[in-house]
Structures are given as C-alpha cells and as structure tokens.
Design a protein around this motif. Structure first.
Motif, PDB file in Angstrom:
ATOM      1  N   SER A 165     138.463  48.288  13.091  1.00  0.00           N
ATOM      2  CA  SER A 165     138.566  47.298  12.014  1.00  0.00           C
ATOM      3  C   SER A 165     137.659  47.813  10.915  1.00  0.00           C
ATOM      4  O   SER A 165     136.443  47.937  11.116  1.00  0.00           O
ATOM      5  N   PHE A 166     138.229  48.159   9.777  1.00  0.00           N
ATOM      6  CA  PHE A 166     137.491  48.850   8.716  1.00  0.00           C
ATOM      7  C   PHE A 166     137.808  48.163   7.392  1.00  0.00           C
ATOM      8  O   PHE A 166     138.964  48.137   6.964  1.00  0.00           O
ATOM      9  N   TRP A 167     136.787  47.601   6.774  1.00  0.00           N
ATOM     10  CA  TRP A 167     136.981  46.868   5.508  1.00  0.00           C
ATOM     11  C   TRP A 167     136.011  47.398   4.451  1.00  0.00           C
ATOM     12  O   TRP A 167     134.886  47.784   4.773  1.00  0.00           O
ATOM     13  N   ILE A 168     136.480  47.369   3.193  1.00  0.00           N
ATOM     14  CA  ILE A 168     135.573  47.707   2.089  1.00  0.00           C
ATOM     15  C   ILE A 168     135.575  46.567   1.063  1.00  0.00           C
ATOM     16  O   ILE A 168     136.520  45.774   1.009  1.00  0.00           O
ATOM     17  N   ALA A 169     134.503  46.515   0.276  1.00  0.00           N
ATOM     18  CA  ALA A 169     134.425  45.589  -0.861  1.00  0.00           C
ATOM     19  C   ALA A 169     134.520  46.439  -2.120  1.00  0.00           C
ATOM     20  O   ALA A 169     133.831  47.462  -2.231  1.00  0.00           O
ATOM     21  N   LEU A 170     135.397  46.037  -3.039  1.00  0.00           N
ATOM     22  CA  LEU A 170     135.606  46.795  -4.261  1.00  0.00           C
ATOM     23  C   LEU A 170     135.196  45.983  -5.482  1.00  0.00           C
ATOM     24  O   LEU A 170     135.535  44.792  -5.582  1.00  0.00           O
ATOM     25  N   SER A 171     134.483  46.638  -6.394  1.00  0.00           N
ATOM     26  CA  SER A 171     134.238  46.058  -7.704  1.00  0.00           C
ATOM     27  C   SER A 171     134.990  46.973  -8.665  1.00  0.00           C
ATOM     28  O   SER A 171     134.547  48.092  -8.918  1.00  0.00           O
ATOM     29  N   PHE A 189     130.891  48.157   2.775  1.00  0.00           N
ATOM     30  CA  PHE A 189     131.823  48.627   3.821  1.00  0.00           C
ATOM     31  C   PHE A 189     131.380  48.096   5.164  1.00  0.00           C
ATOM     32  O   PHE A 189     130.201  47.786   5.380  1.00  0.00           O
ATOM     33  N   THR A 190     132.318  47.983   6.070  1.00  0.00           N
ATOM     34  CA  THR A 190     131.974  47.715   7.455  1.00  0.00           C
ATOM     35  C   THR A 190     133.060  48.269   8.350  1.00  0.00           C
ATOM     36  O   THR A 190     134.234  48.290   7.978  1.00  0.00           O
TER      37      THR A 190
END
Ligand SMILES: CC(C)(COP(=O)(O)OP(=O)(O)OC[C@H]1O[C@@H](n2cnc3c(N)ncnc32)[C@H](O)[C@@H]1OP(=O)(O)O)[C@@H](O)C(=O)NCCC(=O)NCCS
Ligand SMILES: [Zn+2]
Length: 227
Positions: free
Chosen positions: A93-99, A106-107
């Motif tokens: 399970s791989f997520w990123i936060a984008l601005s 990231f996690t």
C-alpha cells in the motif's frame, strides 16, 4: 498551509512518473531532524544533517576525523532503485501527497512473514514476539516508510496518508501492523502511535535513539483514525 493537497496511490504503472519528485521528497525528509541523514563519512560512517551545513562548509565537506570527502547518505540512485523494487512487494500500500506536481509526503507498507521481518530488522526475538501476540500470523504488515517534508508538517498530511493504509491491508486479510521508530528522544511517530493509535513496544534495540519495534491490530488503528 493553504496549498491544496492531493493524495494519490502509487502503483507499478505510475511510479516512474512521480519518481524524481518522490526521491527528492524522501531525501529531504530524512536529511533533517530527527534523522539527520544528509551526508556521511564513507570511512567512519559518522552522519550529519542539513542543519550542519554551515559547520561542514568550513572543512569543505570533508570528515573532520578522516579527512575524506563526505557522500550523500541517501543517494538518489539507491533511493530510486529501492522504491522501484518495493513497489512490487506483496500486499503493498503506497500513497503520496502532492502539492501541484511536487511530492510532499509518502507512506508505504507491505506484507512480510514474521521470520523475514526479523531478518530485515536484524533484531532477534521479533518473530517470537509477533507470534505470541498475534497467534502465529503467516504475514504481518510492515509499515515501512512515512514522511512529510518539513515545510508541510503539522497540517495532518501524515494522518491523511496513514488513514489510507489500513483498508488496503485489511482487504488482503492482514491485520497485524508493525513499525520501527526512535523512542528516545521520541519521534513524532512514536508519540503519535503509542499515545493515540495504541501501538505498543514488542522489541527494543538498546541503541542510540533507542529504536523500538511497535505493533498493533490494524482494525483498531482504522477505528481510531476514523474518529
Ligand atoms: C512524522 C511525520 C510524518 C508527521 O507528519 P505531519 O504531516 O506533520 O503529521 P500530522 O500533522 O498528520 O500529525 C499526525 C499526528 O501526529 C501528531 N503530531 C504531529 N506533530 C507532532 C509533534 N511535533 N509532536 C507531537 N505530536 C505531533 C498530531 O497531533 C497528529 O495526531 P492527531 O491527528 O491524532 O492529532 C513528520 O513529522 C516527518 O516526516 N518526520 C520525519 C520522518 C519520520 O520521522 N518518519 C517516521 C519514521 S518512523
Ligand atoms: Zn570519518
């Protein structure tokens, strides 16, 4: 922080598109407090954070003891190769936060057997502790990485990232969550996970920073995060 943040799942199909910015984010997160893994001496392995740049400038970025030129602690090529390898791990399970287009957080976590996790963490007793507490699970979830760049911290971005993980893992039928972090001084993760998400210590390193391995049932984590 006023900027709009978007959360995106990383898969083998879109990882390359975000890789350069993800690598920059990773290096930025770990180069400052509390990890200070910016540059290191290839000989004595001593490491420095970005906070030490002024001091290191005086020695023209040479180790004060060994006189050797210092190297990147997390070289971009190594970080990139590791991430490309890990995206194919089972139950990832791989997520990123984008601005905008910039990755600012990231996690990721993945399934691993207790015995393989013990080898990975190089800490005897981890598998036994997991088996005792979770009744011999075939796989546990190792919640490997979590980071938000300094300028964006305190805006609940990590919470939003972490919130997205338990459902992914539970969809695979995996409910035992494990992380490793520093307890002295306590990292934000240590305080957050032990005080609010009810994680508890199952094994300790007794090293500088007193790193510990924490465990918790992900169904309980999901309930606590949804409040
Ligand atoms: C840990 C980290 C990812 C938190 O990111 P963040 O986006 O600032 O965190 P959030 O704003 O989402 O806060 C998450 C929780 O931690 C708590 N928290 C955040 N900063 C804190 C601080 N300085 N002290 C105590 N608690 C803190 C918040 O209260 C929140 O809990 P709540 O939602 O139940 O109130 C960030 O500090 C970081 O990248 N640190 C360096 C890398 C690192 O240590 N990663 C973990 C490796 S194990
Ligand atoms: Zn040295």
């Amino acid at each position: 922080m006023k900027t709009e943040i978007e959360f995106l799942r990383i898969t083998p199909d879109n990882v390359n598109q975000h890789l350069p910015s993800l690598i920059a984010c990773y290096r930025s997160v770990y180069s400052t407090e509390p990890w200070r893994e910016w540059i290191f001496c290839p000989n004595c392995k001593r490491k420095w954070g970005e906070e030490d740049a002024g001091e290191l400038c005086k020695n023209q970025f040479h180790c004060p003891d060994c006189r050797l030129l210092l190297s990147d602690f997390w070289a971009s090529s190594k970080v990139g190769n590791d991430l490309l390898h890990e995206i194919n791990y089972p139950h990832i399970s791989f997520w990123i936060a984008l601005s905008g287009n910039a990755v600012v957080g990231f996690t990721h976590g993945y399934g691993i057997s207790p015995q393989n996790l013990e080898s990975k963490l190089k800490l005897p007793g981890v598998a036994e502790a997991i088996n005792k507490r979770f009744n011999f699970p075939e796989l546990v979830i190792y919640q490997d990485e979590l980071g938000v760049v300094k300028e964006f911290r305190g805006a609940k971005i990590a919470r939003q990232l972490v919130l997205r993980r338990p459902n992914d893992f539970m969809a695979s039928g995996l409910t035992c969550g494990i992380i490793r972090t520093m307890s002295d001084p306590p990292s934000v993760t240590f305080s957050w996970y032990t005080e609010k998400l009810n994680y508890y210590v199952i094994a300790e390193y007794h090293d500088k920073g007193k790193r510990v391995v924490l465990a918790q049932d992900l169904r309980d984590v999901a309930r606590r995060l949804e409040v």
